[in-house]
Design an enzyme around this catalytic site. Structure first.
Site, PDB file in Angstrom:
ATOM      1  N   ASP A   9       0.880  -1.161   0.000  1.00  0.00           N
ATOM      2  CA  ASP A   9       0.000   0.000   0.000  1.00  0.00           C
ATOM      3  C   ASP A   9       0.930   1.227   0.000  1.00  0.00           C
ATOM      4  OD1 ASP A   9      -2.289   1.674   0.487  1.00  0.00           O
ATOM      5  OD2 ASP A   9      -1.648   1.757   2.584  1.00  0.00           O
ATOM      6  N   ASP A  11      -0.095   5.036   0.861  1.00  0.00           N
ATOM      7  CA  ASP A  11      -0.343   5.980   1.960  1.00  0.00           C
ATOM      8  C   ASP A  11      -0.274   5.272   3.310  1.00  0.00           C
ATOM      9  OD1 ASP A  11      -1.010   8.358   0.381  1.00  0.00           O
ATOM     10  OD2 ASP A  11      -2.785   7.256  -0.235  1.00  0.00           O
TER      11      ASP A  11
END
Ligand code: BG6
Ligand code: MG
Length: 212
Positions: A9, A11
């Site tokens: 991922d 963020d």
């Protein structure tokens, strides 16, 4: 365990954009007279822009039309884009580069799986555009996490069987998405439900966790 690819991922895992998202939503909520705080902000982790807006609007005193919602999301995003302009490679989180280099050196494929449509801008700001073997993001998906689509597409881009992929996530929705894709999951920060968990990537060597 036979992991041959790691899908990160963006963020909250590679770079901390949380504060930029929070400040941009807070600006919008204040301008609209909608109550918003950091507890509500936590619910936006991993969730797409429009779905995040719906969560923000739960506290609104009036209802908004679809066109108004589109305009609100654009206002938030314009503000957010101003904040992320100041991101630099120094904003890459602790332990991330060491882990990425180590994975690459051991022949493990690395990819991004992010709900954010701003992924290309952020990767460029932090100097990691053209670094990953695949980038799957908010621009090529129709369903946001916890739907597995973003991770499935990343694995497909890499040509990897899903069960040979590890997902690294800071959001509960992302862990759920990785599991639904049939992938192994590593939770960082406060994410719940991962097959493995570490406080941050500075405290773990992914290849060691995988026994590589
Ligand atoms: C996720 C963030 O990575 O991207 C969410 O965790 C955000 O908070 C989502 O809402 C969508 O981001 P963007 O940049 O497309 O508005
Ligand atoms: Mg995240």
């Amino acid at each position: 365990m036979n992991i041959k690819a790691v899908i990160f991922d963006l963020d909250g895992v590679i770079v901390s954009t949380d504060e930029c998202h929070y400040k941009a939503w807070k600006m919008l909520a204040d301008e609209e007279g909608i109550y918003f705080d950091r507890t509500i902000n936590e619910r936006l982790r991993g969730v797409s822009r429009m779905e995040s807006l719906e969560i923000v609007l739960e506290k609104a005193q009036k209802s908004y039309t679809d066109d108004e919602k589109t305009a609100l999301a654009e206002r938030k995003n314009n503000c957010y884009k101003e904040y992320i302009k100041s991101l630099t490679p120094d904003d890459i989180l602790t332990g991330v580069m060491d882990n990425l280099e180590d994975l690459k050196a051991k022949g493990i494929k690395i990819a991004i799986g992010s709900s954010s449509k701003n992924t290309p801008i952020i990767l460029k700001q932090i100097g990691l555009d053209n670094y990953f073997d695949a980038v799957s993001d908010g621009n090529n998906i129709t369903k946001s996490k916890p739907d597995p689509e973003v991770f499935v597409k990343a694995a497909d881009m890499l040509g990897m069987p899903y069960k040979e992929c590890l997902v690294v996530e800071d959001a509960d929705a992302g862990i759920e998405a990785g599991k639904s894709a049939g992938m192994m999951t590593l939770a960082v920060n406060k994410a719940q439900g991962g097959d493995m968990a570490v406080e941050n990537l500075g405290k773990a060597k992914i290849t060691e966790l995988l026994g590589l």
